[in-house]
Scaffold this motif. Structure first.
Motif, PDB file in Angstrom:
ATOM      1  N   ILE A  17       0.893  -1.389   0.026  1.00 19.59           N
ATOM      2  CA  ILE A  17      -0.141  -0.122  -0.187  1.00 19.59           C
ATOM      3  C   ILE A  17       1.120   1.322  -0.032  1.00 19.59           C
ATOM      4  O   ILE A  17       0.675   2.100  -0.677  1.00 19.59           O
ATOM      5  N   PHE A  18       1.822   1.145   0.757  1.00 15.51           N
ATOM      6  CA  PHE A  18       2.658   2.419   0.950  1.00 15.51           C
ATOM      7  C   PHE A  18       3.317   2.626  -0.515  1.00 15.51           C
ATOM      8  O   PHE A  18       3.357   3.745  -0.951  1.00 15.51           O
ATOM      9  N   LEU A  19       3.862   1.589  -1.021  1.00 17.26           N
ATOM     10  CA  LEU A  19       4.598   1.966  -2.260  1.00 17.26           C
ATOM     11  C   LEU A  19       3.846   2.233  -3.359  1.00 17.26           C
ATOM     12  O   LEU A  19       3.953   3.269  -4.119  1.00 17.26           O
ATOM     13  N   LEU A  20       2.447   1.570  -3.457  1.00 17.99           N
ATOM     14  CA  LEU A  20       1.539   1.739  -4.551  1.00 17.99           C
ATOM     15  C   LEU A  20       0.986   3.378  -4.371  1.00 17.99           C
ATOM     16  O   LEU A  20       1.125   4.064  -5.380  1.00 17.99           O
ATOM     17  N   ILE A  21       0.710   3.497  -3.103  1.00 19.75           N
ATOM     18  CA  ILE A  21       0.164   5.037  -3.050  1.00 19.75           C
ATOM     19  C   ILE A  21       1.241   6.200  -3.252  1.00 19.75           C
ATOM     20  O   ILE A  21       0.845   7.385  -3.819  1.00 19.75           O
ATOM     21  N   ALA A  22       2.534   6.012  -2.742  1.00 16.48           N
ATOM     22  CA  ALA A  22       3.587   6.842  -3.245  1.00 16.48           C
ATOM     23  C   ALA A  22       3.857   7.020  -4.661  1.00 16.48           C
ATOM     24  O   ALA A  22       3.950   8.002  -5.329  1.00 16.48           O
ATOM     25  N   LEU A  23       3.775   5.939  -5.319  1.00 25.64           N
ATOM     26  CA  LEU A  23       3.798   5.859  -6.739  1.00 25.64           C
ATOM     27  C   LEU A  23       2.668   6.466  -7.358  1.00 25.64           C
ATOM     28  O   LEU A  23       2.964   7.319  -8.279  1.00 25.64           O
ATOM     29  N   GLU A  24       1.546   6.580  -6.835  1.00 30.65           N
ATOM     30  CA  GLU A  24       0.322   7.136  -7.428  1.00 30.65           C
ATOM     31  C   GLU A  24       0.576   8.573  -7.403  1.00 30.65           C
ATOM     32  O   GLU A  24      -0.030   9.391  -8.279  1.00 30.65           O
ATOM     33  N   ALA A  63       4.746  11.405   1.151  1.00 28.47           N
ATOM     34  CA  ALA A  63       6.075  11.150   0.610  1.00 28.47           C
ATOM     35  C   ALA A  63       6.133  11.385  -0.947  1.00 28.47           C
ATOM     36  O   ALA A  63       6.982  11.945  -1.377  1.00 28.47           O
ATOM     37  N   GLY A  64       5.323  10.918  -1.806  1.00 26.55           N
ATOM     38  CA  GLY A  64       5.160  11.099  -3.175  1.00 26.55           C
ATOM     39  C   GLY A  64       4.870  12.669  -3.334  1.00 26.55           C
ATOM     40  O   GLY A  64       5.609  13.153  -4.203  1.00 26.55           O
ATOM     41  N   ALA A  65       4.150  13.098  -2.336  1.00 26.16           N
ATOM     42  CA  ALA A  65       3.936  14.655  -2.741  1.00 26.16           C
ATOM     43  C   ALA A  65       5.187  15.568  -2.468  1.00 26.16           C
ATOM     44  O   ALA A  65       5.333  16.441  -3.257  1.00 26.16           O
ATOM     45  N   VAL A  66       5.731  15.193  -1.570  1.00 26.26           N
ATOM     46  CA  VAL A  66       7.276  15.823  -1.184  1.00 26.26           C
ATOM     47  C   VAL A  66       8.132  15.716  -2.383  1.00 26.26           C
ATOM     48  O   VAL A  66       8.786  16.735  -2.640  1.00 26.26           O
ATOM     49  N   ILE A  67       8.065  14.433  -2.983  1.00 27.84           N
ATOM     50  CA  ILE A  67       8.895  14.485  -4.268  1.00 27.84           C
ATOM     51  C   ILE A  67       8.521  15.262  -5.482  1.00 27.84           C
ATOM     52  O   ILE A  67       9.460  15.906  -5.841  1.00 27.84           O
ATOM     53  N   ILE A 119      -9.223  16.280  -5.094  1.00 26.02           N
ATOM     54  CA  ILE A 119      -9.621  16.142  -6.278  1.00 26.02           C
ATOM     55  C   ILE A 119      -8.671  14.957  -7.010  1.00 26.02           C
ATOM     56  O   ILE A 119      -7.478  15.114  -7.064  1.00 26.02           O
ATOM     57  N   PRO A 120      -9.285  13.866  -7.745  1.00 25.51           N
ATOM     58  CA  PRO A 120      -8.556  12.851  -8.566  1.00 25.51           C
ATOM     59  C   PRO A 120      -7.575  13.553  -9.475  1.00 25.51           C
ATOM     60  O   PRO A 120      -7.991  14.590  -9.899  1.00 25.51           O
ATOM     61  N   LEU A 121      -6.429  13.071  -9.756  1.00 27.14           N
ATOM     62  CA  LEU A 121      -5.336  13.626 -10.519  1.00 27.14           C
ATOM     63  C   LEU A 121      -4.766  14.788 -10.249  1.00 27.14           C
ATOM     64  O   LEU A 121      -3.469  14.728 -10.312  1.00 27.14           O
ATOM     65  N   ILE A 122      -5.563  15.864  -9.922  1.00 21.95           N
ATOM     66  CA  ILE A 122      -4.967  16.971  -9.543  1.00 21.95           C
ATOM     67  C   ILE A 122      -4.476  16.990  -8.255  1.00 21.95           C
ATOM     68  O   ILE A 122      -3.466  17.674  -7.841  1.00 21.95           O
ATOM     69  N   ARG A 123      -4.937  15.953  -7.415  1.00 21.40           N
ATOM     70  CA  ARG A 123      -4.260  15.923  -6.026  1.00 21.40           C
ATOM     71  C   ARG A 123      -2.838  15.610  -5.957  1.00 21.40           C
ATOM     72  O   ARG A 123      -2.212  16.040  -4.973  1.00 21.40           O
ATOM     73  N   SER A 124      -2.448  15.035  -6.771  1.00 23.59           N
ATOM     74  CA  SER A 124      -0.910  14.862  -7.071  1.00 23.59           C
ATOM     75  C   SER A 124      -0.205  15.948  -7.756  1.00 23.59           C
ATOM     76  O   SER A 124       0.742  16.332  -7.257  1.00 23.59           O
ATOM     77  N   LEU A 125      -0.647  16.375  -8.759  1.00 26.63           N
ATOM     78  CA  LEU A 125      -0.123  17.633  -9.576  1.00 26.63           C
ATOM     79  C   LEU A 125       0.149  18.895  -9.001  1.00 26.63           C
ATOM     80  O   LEU A 125       0.757  19.694  -9.240  1.00 26.63           O
ATOM     81  N   ILE A 126      -0.700  19.125  -7.896  1.00 25.93           N
ATOM     82  CA  ILE A 126      -0.772  20.237  -7.411  1.00 25.93           C
ATOM     83  C   ILE A 126       0.511  20.629  -6.418  1.00 25.93           C
ATOM     84  O   ILE A 126       0.988  21.921  -6.315  1.00 25.93           O
ATOM     85  N   SER A 127       1.341  19.571  -6.466  1.00 24.15           N
ATOM     86  CA  SER A 127       2.431  19.843  -5.472  1.00 24.15           C
ATOM     87  C   SER A 127       3.690  20.380  -6.328  1.00 24.15           C
ATOM     88  O   SER A 127       4.539  20.843  -5.731  1.00 24.15           O
TER      89      SER A 127
END
Length: 205
Positions: A17-24, A63-67, A119-127
């Motif tokens: 779960i940790f690895l997948l959600i970080a990759l997501e 962790a993914g967001a910080v990257i 918000i899906p998709l944007i939730r990652s890119l906003i970082s």
């Protein structure tokens, strides 16, 4: 992709779960909805707990967001201005446009980061724009964690509540995502139209 996600989680548990959600977070096309709702379902037939799944997925997501925030720092506004200086006449974008966008994010970026985590998709890119605007890291971390925790808590609990019907939740989330995307496209279209109209008015005056 859904089969790969569920197999990875079934095999590696919390670590999966940790690895997948970080990759997501780094690669948005991987659907967090599948990871989180299936993770909730797993709490009904394994030793995993709802709190454990929420905690691990939140840590991985942050962790993914910080990257991505770090990537934004590397890109930064100054480098964007150099690109615009060279290609802006083709893209119809000026250095002043970049500065205005950066100023807007400085003013509203704090709450933008929080709400976009829902918000899906944007939730990652906003970082990335958060890093580009050099948003205070601790404020970014706090609001990213808060928004992520809400998103993860809702989906994991839904997955646990419906059990083996967790895929139904994914279907509803697809509808939610599509509605949000349509609204965002409409908003962006109106925003660009108003921006170009305002820009044309400035040129005439």
């Amino acid at each position: 992709m859904e089969n790969w996600i569920t197999e990875t989680m079934s095999t590696y548990g919390y670590m999966g779960i940790f690895l997948l959600i970080a990759l997501e977070n780094i690669f948005p096309p991987i659907p967090s909805e599948v990871i989180l709702t299936f993770g909730g379902f797993m709490t009904t037939n394994t030793a995993m707990s709802v709190i454990g799944v929420i905690a691990v997925s939140t840590i991985g997501s942050v962790a993914g967001a910080v990257i991505l925030y770090g990537i934004g720092l590397l890109v930064n506004v100054n480098r964007l201005e150099k690109v615009v200086e060279k290609w802006g006449h083709i893209l119809r974008v000026s250095k002043e446009d970049i500065r205005r966008a950066d100023a807007w994010f400085d003013k509203y970026g704090v709450w933008t980061v929080f709400f976009c985590r829902l918000i899906p998709l944007i939730r990652s890119l906003i970082s990335i724009p958060a890093g580009m605007s050099h948003m205070n890291f601790w404020a970014f971390l706090l609001l990213t964690t808060a928004g992520t925790l809400i998103w993860n808590t809702i989906l994991v609990n839904l997955g646990a509540a419906v059990g083996s019907s967790w895929e139904d939740i994914v279907g509803y989330m697809d509808i939610y995502s599509n509605v949000v995307y349509i609204l965002l496209v409409l908003f962006f279209t109106v925003f660009v139209a108003l921006f170009l109209k305002k820009k044309a008015g400035h040129k005439k005056s």
